[in-house]
Design a protein around this motif. Structure first.
Motif, PDB file in Angstrom:
ATOM      1  N   UNK A   1      39.747 -41.525  56.072  1.00  0.00           N
ATOM      2  CA  UNK A   1      38.629 -40.609  55.840  1.00  0.00           C
ATOM      3  C   UNK A   1      39.069 -39.151  55.895  1.00  0.00           C
ATOM      4  N   UNK A   2      40.099 -38.847  56.698  1.00  0.00           N
ATOM      5  CA  UNK A   2      40.618 -37.477  56.776  1.00  0.00           C
ATOM      6  C   UNK A   2      41.074 -36.962  55.416  1.00  0.00           C
ATOM      7  N   UNK A   3      41.482 -37.880  54.553  1.00  0.00           N
ATOM      8  CA  UNK A   3      42.050 -37.502  53.260  1.00  0.00           C
ATOM      9  C   UNK A   3      41.030 -37.589  52.126  1.00  0.00           C
ATOM     10  N   UNK A   4      39.766 -37.723  52.484  1.00  0.00           N
ATOM     11  CA  UNK A   4      38.701 -37.821  51.488  1.00  0.00           C
ATOM     12  C   UNK A   4      38.776 -36.732  50.410  1.00  0.00           C
ATOM     13  N   UNK A   5      39.044 -35.460  50.781  1.00  0.00           N
ATOM     14  CA  UNK A   5      39.108 -34.420  49.745  1.00  0.00           C
ATOM     15  C   UNK A   5      40.145 -34.698  48.665  1.00  0.00           C
ATOM     16  N   UNK A   6      41.243 -35.361  49.040  1.00  0.00           N
ATOM     17  CA  UNK A   6      42.299 -35.608  48.069  1.00  0.00           C
ATOM     18  C   UNK A   6      41.961 -36.765  47.139  1.00  0.00           C
ATOM     19  N   UNK A   7      41.273 -37.780  47.650  1.00  0.00           N
ATOM     20  CA  UNK A   7      40.811 -38.852  46.773  1.00  0.00           C
ATOM     21  C   UNK A   7      39.877 -38.282  45.705  1.00  0.00           C
ATOM     22  N   UNK A   8      39.028 -37.354  46.125  1.00  0.00           N
ATOM     23  CA  UNK A   8      38.054 -36.771  45.196  1.00  0.00           C
ATOM     24  C   UNK A   8      38.722 -35.798  44.226  1.00  0.00           C
ATOM     25  N   UNK A   9      39.688 -35.036  44.705  1.00  0.00           N
ATOM     26  CA  UNK A   9      40.326 -34.012  43.870  1.00  0.00           C
ATOM     27  C   UNK A   9      41.385 -34.582  42.934  1.00  0.00           C
ATOM     28  N   UNK A  10      41.824 -35.815  43.166  1.00  0.00           N
ATOM     29  CA  UNK A  10      42.931 -36.375  42.388  1.00  0.00           C
ATOM     30  C   UNK A  10      42.579 -36.506  40.907  1.00  0.00           C
ATOM     31  N   UNK A  11      43.516 -36.108  40.060  1.00  0.00           N
ATOM     32  CA  UNK A  11      43.380 -36.334  38.624  1.00  0.00           C
ATOM     33  C   UNK A  11      43.752 -37.772  38.281  1.00  0.00           C
ATOM     34  N   UNK A  12      44.750 -38.289  39.012  1.00  0.00           N
ATOM     35  CA  UNK A  12      45.198 -39.668  38.820  1.00  0.00           C
ATOM     36  C   UNK A  12      45.301 -40.355  40.171  1.00  0.00           C
ATOM     37  N   UNK A  13      44.735 -41.549  40.275  1.00  0.00           N
ATOM     38  CA  UNK A  13      44.895 -42.376  41.463  1.00  0.00           C
ATOM     39  C   UNK A  13      45.793 -43.548  41.077  1.00  0.00           C
ATOM     40  N   UNK A  14      46.952 -43.592  41.689  1.00  0.00           N
ATOM     41  CA  UNK A  14      47.949 -44.612  41.396  1.00  0.00           C
ATOM     42  C   UNK A  14      47.885 -45.661  42.497  1.00  0.00           C
ATOM     43  N   UNK A  15      47.382 -46.842  42.159  1.00  0.00           N
ATOM     44  CA  UNK A  15      47.273 -47.923  43.134  1.00  0.00           C
ATOM     45  C   UNK A  15      48.521 -48.797  43.033  1.00  0.00           C
ATOM     46  N   UNK A  16      49.261 -48.881  44.147  1.00  0.00           N
ATOM     47  CA  UNK A  16      50.500 -49.657  44.162  1.00  0.00           C
ATOM     48  C   UNK A  16      50.258 -50.967  44.910  1.00  0.00           C
ATOM     49  N   UNK A  17      50.664 -52.057  44.294  1.00  0.00           N
ATOM     50  CA  UNK A  17      50.536 -53.361  44.931  1.00  0.00           C
ATOM     51  C   UNK A  17      51.735 -54.213  44.517  1.00  0.00           C
ATOM     52  N   UNK A  18      51.761 -55.432  44.972  1.00  0.00           N
ATOM     53  CA  UNK A  18      52.756 -56.412  44.541  1.00  0.00           C
ATOM     54  C   UNK A  18      51.993 -57.650  44.083  1.00  0.00           C
ATOM     55  N   UNK A  19      52.671 -58.620  43.492  1.00  0.00           N
ATOM     56  CA  UNK A  19      51.970 -59.842  43.070  1.00  0.00           C
ATOM     57  C   UNK A  19      51.545 -60.746  44.229  1.00  0.00           C
TER      58      UNK A  19
ATOM     59  N   UNK B   1      36.493 -39.564  40.439  1.00  0.00           N
ATOM     60  CA  UNK B   1      36.450 -39.275  39.010  1.00  0.00           C
ATOM     61  C   UNK B   1      37.816 -39.390  38.352  1.00  0.00           C
ATOM     62  N   UNK B   2      38.875 -39.443  39.143  1.00  0.00           N
ATOM     63  CA  UNK B   2      40.221 -39.470  38.578  1.00  0.00           C
ATOM     64  C   UNK B   2      40.503 -40.743  37.794  1.00  0.00           C
ATOM     65  N   UNK B   3      41.443 -40.643  36.868  1.00  0.00           N
ATOM     66  CA  UNK B   3      41.899 -41.827  36.147  1.00  0.00           C
ATOM     67  C   UNK B   3      42.626 -42.752  37.109  1.00  0.00           C
ATOM     68  N   UNK B   4      42.535 -44.055  36.866  1.00  0.00           N
ATOM     69  CA  UNK B   4      43.181 -45.041  37.732  1.00  0.00           C
ATOM     70  C   UNK B   4      44.326 -45.711  36.983  1.00  0.00           C
ATOM     71  N   UNK B   5      45.514 -45.620  37.550  1.00  0.00           N
ATOM     72  CA  UNK B   5      46.683 -46.341  37.050  1.00  0.00           C
ATOM     73  C   UNK B   5      47.067 -47.384  38.087  1.00  0.00           C
ATOM     74  N   UNK B   6      47.596 -48.503  37.627  1.00  0.00           N
ATOM     75  CA  UNK B   6      47.993 -49.591  38.513  1.00  0.00           C
ATOM     76  C   UNK B   6      49.500 -49.815  38.390  1.00  0.00           C
TER      77      UNK B   6
END
Length: 285
Positions: free
Chosen positions: A142-160, A181-186
């Motif tokens: 929650x401390x980083x909420x401003x950055x989630x909102x301000x991000x132009x791109x959210x890069x979600x990293x996972x594994x199979x 609102x940012x674009x989501x890349x996986x």
């Protein structure tokens, strides 16, 4: 007073083109920081000004992956020993790093003191760069909420792996509450079998569509390679350790795609300004 603060933000950010890439994942061990660091290294190779903000306070390891031993961290700013800008260090790869530290005291300081003033000062530093890569802790902070909102791109990293997919699913649900609102890349990392990666992609495409009401912009597969382990041991990013490897080519493709997208789909100059004004409560979305 509020009007003056809003005017300061407008003055500082109205012509800004900085792009913010937030790298997140549902659980530790998926290679999130490795992806962050190597995207930064590769964007720097494309002659971009890059700042990494490693926000995983108490466990920040971007410095280790870059082979540097910072003598300062953001805690020095909280302790009023240094300005925030003085806490930013140079690395051998032409990128700059702001670390939240690797000690429990760093974690406590960050949780307690990362307030609006610190966030505003951070964005004043960020605007001097082409890209800011924010490596966040696993899950949601929650401390980083401003950055989630301000991000132009959210890069979600996972594994199979099923556990990683389930935890990435949880992150997506958290992001839906924020109405990002940012674009989501996986990024599906450590791929051994393409069929497993395709299954993970199918699940997360459906999840992101259901909760964020948007399609994934790009999906990237990064092959499993023992060389990554070797590069971590040598404290050298894999993109420099073995640039001809398949995994390095996978990572360069991500950087090139990000840069190509930003060049061909450049948003208005006041995009960051608008987000900051919303963040600091000067008007609603």
């Amino acid at each position: 007073m509020i009007k003056d603060q809003a005017e300061i933000l407008r003055k500082n950010f109205s012509k800004n083109k900085t792009k913010i890439i937030l790298v997140t994942g549902g659980k530790g061990g998926v290679g999130k920081s490795i992806v962050s660091v190597n995207i930064a290294v590769n964007l720097a190779k494309l002659n971009k000004r890059i700042l990494i903000f490693d926000t995983d306070a108490g466990f920040a390891n971007a410095s280790i992956l870059l082979g540097v031993s910072p003598s300062v961290s953001i805690k020095d700013y909280f302790d009023k020993k240094l300005s925030l800008e003085e806490c930013v260090i140079n690395t051998p790869y032409g990128i700059k790093l702001l670390s939240t530290g690797v000690d429990i005291k760093d974690w406590i300081a960050f949780q307690k003191n990362f307030t609006r003033n610190a966030i505003e000062e951070f964005f004043n530093i960020a605007k001097e760069h082409d890209y800011v890569i924010i490596d966040v802790s696993a899950g949601y902070n929650e401390n980083l909420r401003p950055f989630y909102i301000a991000a132009d791109t959210i890069l979600i990293v996972t594994t199979p792996e099923p556990t990683a997919i389930v935890n990435a699913y949880t992150v997506v649900k958290a992001l839906s509450i924020l109405e990002v609102e940012g674009d989501v890349d996986l990024v599906i990392n450590m791929v051994r079998k393409k069929t497993e990666a395709e299954t993970a992609e199918k699940v997360l495409r459906k999840t992101i569509k259901e909760y964020l009401y948007k399609d994934i912009r790009n999906v990237f597969y990064i092959n499993f390679d023992h060389l990554v382990h070797d590069s971590v041991k040598s404290q050298t990013p894999i993109s420099s350790f073995k640039p001809t490897s398949i995994v390095s080519q996978n990572l360069m493709k991500i950087a090139e795609k990000i840069e190509d997208f930003e060049f061909t789909n450049n948003k208005s100059n006041d995009n960051l300004l608008k987000k900051l004004l919303v963040l600091f409560g000067f008007y609603n979305k």
